[in-house]
Design an enzyme around this catalytic site. Structure first.
Site, PDB file in Angstrom:
ATOM      1  N   GLY A 256       0.801  -1.224   0.000  1.00 52.91           N
ATOM      2  CA  GLY A 256       0.000   0.000   0.000  1.00 52.91           C
ATOM      3  C   GLY A 256       0.830   1.270   0.000  1.00 52.91           C
ATOM      4  O   GLY A 256       0.354   2.314   0.424  1.00 52.91           O
ATOM      5  N   GLY A 257       2.083   1.191  -0.486  1.00 53.17           N
ATOM      6  CA  GLY A 257       2.928   2.387  -0.505  1.00 53.17           C
ATOM      7  C   GLY A 257       3.748   2.557   0.761  1.00 53.17           C
ATOM      8  O   GLY A 257       4.227   3.655   1.065  1.00 53.17           O
TER       9      GLY A 257
ATOM     10  N   SER B 123      -3.488  -3.142   9.030  1.00 47.97           N
ATOM     11  CA  SER B 123      -3.161  -1.697   8.933  1.00 47.97           C
ATOM     12  C   SER B 123      -1.977  -1.340   9.835  1.00 47.97           C
ATOM     13  O   SER B 123      -1.909  -0.264  10.386  1.00 47.97           O
ATOM     14  CB  SER B 123      -4.376  -0.832   9.297  1.00 47.97           C
ATOM     15  OG  SER B 123      -5.455  -1.107   8.444  1.00 47.97           O
ATOM     16  N   ARG B 124      -1.022  -2.294  10.003  1.00 49.91           N
ATOM     17  CA  ARG B 124       0.042  -2.091  10.967  1.00 49.91           C
ATOM     18  C   ARG B 124       1.338  -1.570  10.356  1.00 49.91           C
ATOM     19  O   ARG B 124       2.241  -1.140  11.078  1.00 49.91           O
ATOM     20  CB  ARG B 124       0.361  -3.409  11.690  1.00 49.91           C
ATOM     21  CG  ARG B 124       0.890  -4.502  10.752  1.00 49.91           C
ATOM     22  CD  ARG B 124       1.402  -5.713  11.515  1.00 49.91           C
ATOM     23  NE  ARG B 124       2.666  -5.456  12.162  1.00 49.91           N
ATOM     24  CZ  ARG B 124       3.855  -5.501  11.555  1.00 49.91           C
ATOM     25  NH1 ARG B 124       3.946  -5.827  10.269  1.00 49.91           N
ATOM     26  NH2 ARG B 124       4.954  -5.233  12.216  1.00 49.91           N
TER      27      ARG B 124
ATOM     28  N   GLY C  61      -3.262   3.138  11.760  1.00 49.22           N
ATOM     29  CA  GLY C  61      -3.422   2.454  10.481  1.00 49.22           C
ATOM     30  C   GLY C  61      -4.518   3.123   9.669  1.00 49.22           C
ATOM     31  O   GLY C  61      -5.452   3.689  10.232  1.00 49.22           O
ATOM     32  N   VAL C  62      -4.397   3.087   8.356  1.00 48.50           N
ATOM     33  CA  VAL C  62      -5.425   3.740   7.535  1.00 48.50           C
ATOM     34  C   VAL C  62      -6.076   2.807   6.516  1.00 48.50           C
ATOM     35  O   VAL C  62      -7.107   3.133   5.957  1.00 48.50           O
ATOM     36  CB  VAL C  62      -4.865   4.951   6.757  1.00 48.50           C
ATOM     37  CG1 VAL C  62      -4.373   5.996   7.731  1.00 48.50           C
ATOM     38  CG2 VAL C  62      -3.761   4.546   5.790  1.00 48.50           C
TER      39      VAL C  62
ATOM     40  N   GLU D 222      -7.600  -0.233   6.323  1.00 47.78           N
ATOM     41  CA  GLU D 222      -8.725  -1.167   6.398  1.00 47.78           C
ATOM     42  C   GLU D 222     -10.080  -0.498   6.629  1.00 47.78           C
ATOM     43  O   GLU D 222     -11.078  -0.859   6.006  1.00 47.78           O
ATOM     44  CB  GLU D 222      -8.451  -2.212   7.486  1.00 47.78           C
ATOM     45  CG  GLU D 222      -7.333  -3.149   7.066  1.00 47.78           C
ATOM     46  CD  GLU D 222      -6.967  -4.127   8.154  1.00 47.78           C
ATOM     47  OE1 GLU D 222      -7.338  -5.289   8.026  1.00 47.78           O
ATOM     48  OE2 GLU D 222      -6.317  -3.725   9.138  1.00 47.78           O
TER      49      GLU D 222
END
Lengths: 290, 90, 761
Positions: free
Chosen positions: C488-489, C528-529, C717-718, C720
């Site tokens: 995810g970058g 999202s960790r 985290g973003v 999920e």
């Protein structure tokens, strides 16, 4: 995918010979957008691809005001859609040539291939039927023609016999006060197979509908010419009542199935909706206010 | 002193209480002392020398990485919860 | 749109991603690009039936085909016990389940279940060989729906499975298809409902859906003669893969090296093993590297979708909208082996709201369908669909604004969820308020057949272990070595956090994802960790570098290390020199001197912080429903989310837009369709109907930044939570447009027509 042989004949006769010798396991390769997928997924067994894209009559697009339009069976959709004569006189074909597959697929896929694939939901077929297209076929016994509505005989089945293939699709010359349209319904915006599709061709004499051809797809084993729907429109000016009667005739002619792409009820209902929408667009294209 | 929240299905072992206060500065001590207050409960929480593979003990809502060695500050809240994983976003 | 000003130089900027050029020019190496000398190609023979006993497998004809080198079956894998586990983050996975899913032993449990694998010198030969492997089955009746599977009379998928009570660990006497039962209870539910002035109880259903990543699973294995096993694959979790292979193959972890390739999407579906153990065994048998790649058809039939669900929600409220009691029952299909995300559904279903009295029951139920795997906020989306549909109806009944109702009940710092845990600093109300004041929500929706819906969701996020090595190069750059596959970058966002710590520009940090022998243990890219924990590790590696660089400057200057300070602008300063001026040297100048003053420097961190923080998201969507065709068009969509701190805002926005797109697909068209024998009917992208670019408008985002106090840069985290609210938001909007409540997904055109034209035949 299995290993296959590939041939690129330089004449129609040579192609006929190759296909006749190859029997069931020899297949005509035009754009390949259906055929290669079927072969890769092993839904058909293929020994030989006969690539017809080198044959001039199969790739040419010719328009003549007296003879009408002849589209080579292997001419890709992007060329059909870009052809000025098709754009001016047969906008109904633009409707389908621009929505079969995505842009990349349209660079390869042909209307002839779409017809030969004989999917009940084929998006090229209702327009060909509504326009009164004849299908020119080459084979071991020479040439013959078949009306578009008589070409498909069932899901994936058509009238071609051993050694035969389609050379061209011939649409009659356009009339002054005529219009045609094709529409389909898919759950998404693109890249989908029609739940139902329909095409309508209307020719007017003054305000009166002189003749009407109505075709619907994905509601029967093959795309249907609904003569009762045409009859409901012909002979009188277009009205809400005649449009409703044509839609009702289309619904009545539909004998769809339930499957992963749609339900019986949905498809029958959509046959009426799409025929109604096509009638209005066809009339508008003919310069008549419905 | 820490406050342990007892899951519904274990409350029978704790005279029906939903919370029990016990002494301890590590999760190991908390579980041992909890077992004294609610006999037999440790056998439900532990498997061998560790927390059961499908359970997690949270200190103030957070599941740490040190297992039974996790420090428990005075006044902490301990939750007994299922161990669950996340997915991914790309 | 970003709402907060930040005190940072690098964090919050939008540099070009380090892996961008290779990806847009087609140079990035994916697993399918692997070519090794002497490599063989493997394929998997799969079950054509959903449930049956394997009577006989005969591979003799396949082995006789020229070019075929080996065939393997479950007999080539060690038999694993039910209570043998391998680690996966904070969870443990049963090796019997993993092993049974990668290759059927004795019994096939779903259509597409692997029964044998073959390798050959050519992929076409391997494909031909599949037809020559003869498998004889004794067909058993399939169990396809969770409600049927729960009946005492249902055929058993696993005769040795007994329902386990989560909290007590006790197992039931009789075998059952219900693998696990979870209960969470707080307060007094009966008293709560008695106090309520309005009670709504509704039932909801969702279908199995797939993550739909673009790259099919692949694996190449080479089992060398010295026992070293090399794996190249597309995975979210190299170290998890290594541990699982060690367990499945009973081979030491020290002999296994997993090298991640670029990954074409995972969303949770590329954590589990599928092909790796098969390729490894085939390589051991042949002494050659073996490469295996799934087709799309196999990805659909035999890798993990997420659960189909049946959820009942009962909410009780006062007339002013205050929630007083909630009851939830969640039944999640696990597929053919235990392990649905129902526990996460139980944890998330009511947690965004402060409700004093709650009881939640969850059931993990086996059915003869593919074993489910995590999918982005696993378990939470369907739970939110249920709760937030009822919240919408509650707002309607009480004549309250839907955002106002949620604000009235929103959990705040100190609010307890049903498991007893109290929230820390959260941005729950902030997200609701961001939507309430957004131009979208404040605009008037006009026109016939249109409707607006809102929904609000929660996700907890994970922490776990990450490592980072950072080497200073002589040209003033830093090579950053990571163990987290980048889905995810995260290469960019972790590198940016190191750059911030060192005070150097983002492009001076060059991140790389490496194999399991080249970096310390790093847990799964999931939950999202990764930006959170990887960022922590990079920050700590940066602090290590700062300390070492200051010490080196002290050595050069001949002063005590304590007299030297590494400033946040990447200038190292020391006490005044003989000329009276303050000594100083820049990071870049010092980097150039390292080699001749004692050698190069590496900063290291192996970090494990349990301070991950939860996130919330509020979504609003406008739809138009064609009354003649039943088609739902998304007109406008705005998603507000508490992102903690947006390290690289473009990627955060991208994550939100991606989650919304998947959620809209889930709401409107996506579903696994099975025939009555349990065979999947729509195993292709054509008929699975994920949304295309034409099906979605530009998704507007509002980044609400409530920093996580448990992270040096405030990261939450973003990735999920953005898939949590869309199902309910779309359903609520369709209700507003049509007057009909949709309690089952997908809200396909056929389903809408069914409601709009109940009489027509």
């Amino acid at each position: 995918m299995q290993a296959v042989r590939y041939a690129r004949p330089s004449s129609v006769e040579e192609a006929v010979d190759l296909l006749e010798q190859g029997g069931d396991r020899a297949r005509v390769l035009a754009g390949g957008t259906d055929l290669i997928v079927l072969a890769r997924e092993r839904r058909i067994d293929v020994d030989l691809f006969v690539d017809v894209k080198a044959l001039e009559p199969l790739t040419a697009i010719r328009y003549d005001p007296a003879d009408g339009l002849a589209i080579g069976a292997a001419a890709p959709c992007y060329r059909i859609a870009a052809d000025p004569a098709v754009q001016e006189h047969y906008p109904c074909l633009i409707d389908c040539a621009t929505l079969i597959g995505g842009v990349a697929i349209q660079g390869r896929a042909s209307l002839g291939g779409n017809l030969c694939n004989a999917s009940p939901a084929g998006d090229g077929i209702p327009a060909l039927i509504a326009l009164g297209t004849t299908v020119e076929i080459a084979g071991p016994k020479g040439r013959r023609t078949v009306a578009a509505e008589a070409f498909c005989t069932g899901p994936g089945r058509n009238v071609l016999t051993s050694g035969e293939f389609v050379v061209a699709l011939r649409a009659p010359p356009p009339s002054d006060r005529a219009g045609a349209a094709f529409r389909r319904f898919i759950p998404r915006g693109e890249m989908d197979i029609a739940v139902t599709n329909a095409a309508v061709h209307l020719r007017f004499d003054g305000d009166r509908v002189a003749s009407a051809r109505v075709a619907v797809g994905a509601v029967a084993p093959m795309p249907l010419l609904v003569e009762e729907a045409g009859a409901a429109l012909a002979g009188t000016p277009l009205s809400e009542a005649t449009i409703a009667a044509a839609a009702a005739a289309a619904r009545a002619a539909a004998r769809p199935i339930d499957d992963m792409r749609g339900t019986v009820k949905q498809r029958r209902h959509l046959a009426g909706v799409l025929v109604t929408r096509c009638i209005r667009i066809a009339a508008e294209r003919a310069g008549v206010q419905p | 002193m820490a406050r342990v929240f007892i899951p519904a299905t274990l409350r029978a072992r704790c005279d029906g209480r939903s919370e029990v206060e016990v002494e301890g500065t590590t999760l190991r001590q908390i579980v041992e002392n909890l077992d004294a207050a609610c006999p037999g409960i440790a056998a439900r929480i532990l498997e061998g020398d560790a927390v059961r593979p499908d359970l997690a003990l949270a200190v103030n809502g957070v599941v740490g990485a040190e297992g039974l060695l996790e420090r428990v500050p005075d006044g902490a809240e301990i939750q007994i919860m299922p161990a669950i994983a996340g997915g991914g976003a790309g | 749109m970003v709402t907060a000003e930040k005190p940072y130089k690098v964090v919050g900027t939008r540099p070009i991603r380090p892996d961008g050029t290779d990806k847009v020019t087609g140079r990035a190496n994916y697993g399918a690009d692997i070519r090794l000398p002497g490599m063989l190609y493997g394929r998997v023979k799969r079950s054509p039936i959903a449930h049956g006993k394997i009577k006989r497998i005969d591979a003799s004809k396949a082995l006789a085909l020229p070019g075929v080198r080996a065939v393997m079956t479950a007999e080539d894998l060690p038999r694993k016990g039910r209570r043998e586990f391998a680690p996966l983050g904070s969870v443990k996975i049963s090796l019997a389940t993993l092993s049974g899913n990668v290759m059927a032993r004795d019994k096939v449990r779903y259509e597409g279940h692997a029964v044998a694998a073959v390798c050959a010198t050519d992929p076409h030969v391997a494909e031909d060989a599949l037809d020559l492997i003869e498998v004889e089955y004794e067909e058993l009746p399939p169990v396809l729906h969770a409600d049927e599977a729960m009946l005492a009379s249902a055929p058993l998928i696993d005769e040795e499975l007994h329902t386990r009570e989560m909290a007590t660990g006790e197992s039931a006497e009789e075998p059952s298809n219900v693998a696990m039962h979870f209960v969470t209870e707080m307060g007094d539910v009966e008293a709560g409902f008695a106090e309520a002035e309005i009670v709504l109880e509704r039932s909801f259903k969702t279908k199995m859906v797939h993550q739909g990543y673009i790259e099919p699973h692949n694996a190449t294995a080479f089992w060398r003669h010295d026992g070293g096993l090399e794996i190249w694959c597309s995975t979210q979790a190299t170290f998890v893969m290594r541990d699982h292979l060690a367990g499945l193959l009973e081979h030491p972890v020290s002999k296994i090296r997993v090298t991640p390739q670029e990954i074409g999407g995972g969303f949770g579906g590329k954590i589990s093993v599928y092909l790796e153990p098969l390729a490894a065994v085939l390589s051991r048998k042949t002494g050659k590297p073996v490469k295996m790649t799934l087709t799309r058809d196999e990805v659909f039939r035999a890798t993990g979708p997420t659960s189909g669900t049946a959820i009942r929600v009962k909410l009780g409220a006062k007339r002013d909208g205050t929630l007083v009691a909630a009851e939830g029952e969640l039944v999640y299909e696990a597929g053919a082996f235990p392990g649905s995300p129902v526990a996460a559904g139980v944890r998330c279903i009511f947690t965004a709201y402060a409700i004093p009295n709650q009881r939640i029951d969850g059931y993990d139920v086996l059915v003869n369908k593919p074993k489910v795997q995590p999918y982005r906020a696993p378990g939470a989306s369907a739970a939110c669909f249920a709760t937030d549909s009822v919240m919408d109806e509650l707002a309607e009944r009480l004549d309250l604004d839907p955002i106002a109702l949620r604000l009235k009940n929103a959990a705040v710092e100190g609010t307890r969820s049903a498991d007893g845990a109290a929230f820390g600093v959260i941005g729950n109300r902030d997200c609701l308020q961001a939507i309430q004041s957004s131009p979208h929500y404040r605009s008037e929706l006009q026109g016939p057949n249109r409707g607006r819906g809102v929904a609000h969701g929660y996700w907890y996020n994970a922490g776990l272990e990450s490592s980072a090595y950072a080497s200073v190069n002589s040209d003033g750059t830093v090579a950053l070595v990571l163990g987290s596959p980048d889905i995810g970058g995260t290469r960019a966002s972790i590198a940016m956090q190191l750059a911030e710590t060192l005070g150097i520009p983002a492009e001076r940090v060059i991140p790389q994802v490496v194999d399991t022998d080249s970096v310390g243990f790093t847990s799964v890219t999931g939950g999202s960790r990764t930006a959170f924990a990887g960022g922590w590790a990079a920050h700590e590696a940066g602090l290590d570098l700062r300390q070492q660089l200051a010490a080196r400057a002290a050595k050069i200057w001949g002063v005590e290390a304590e007299q030297v300070r590494y400033r946040d602008d990447a200038v190292i300063v020391g006490p005044a020199g003989e000329d009276g001026g303050e000594r100083s040297i820049t990071f870049t100048e010092l980097a150039a001197k390292l080699a001749r003053t004692g050698g190069m420097i590496v900063g290291r961190a192996d970090s494990n912080h349990a301070s991950a923080a939860p996130t919330f998201a509020t979504h609003v969507v406008d739809v138009e429903v064609d009354p003649e065709t039943g088609k739902v068009e998304i007109l406008r969509y705005t998603a507000a989310q508490d992102v903690g701190t947006a390290i690289h805002p473009s990627y955060v926005e991208g994550q939100i837009q991606g989650g919304v797109s998947q959620g809209v697909g889930w709401a409107l068209n996506e579903e696994y369709r099975f025939d009555e024998k349990g065979r999947m009917e729509n195993a292709s992208f054509l008929d699975y109907r994920m949304p295309t670019a034409l099906d979605l408008p530009m998704i507007e985002t509002v980044l609400v930044e409530v920093p996580n106090p448990g992270h040096p840069y405030g990261v939450r985290g973003v990735g999920e939570v953005p898939i949590v609210p869309p199902l309910a938001a779309v359903a609520n909007a369709v209700h507003a447009a049509t007057g009909h409540r949709f309690t089952e997904l997908p809200i396909s055109p056929a389903a809408v027509l069914e409601k709009l034209l109940p009489g027509e035949e």
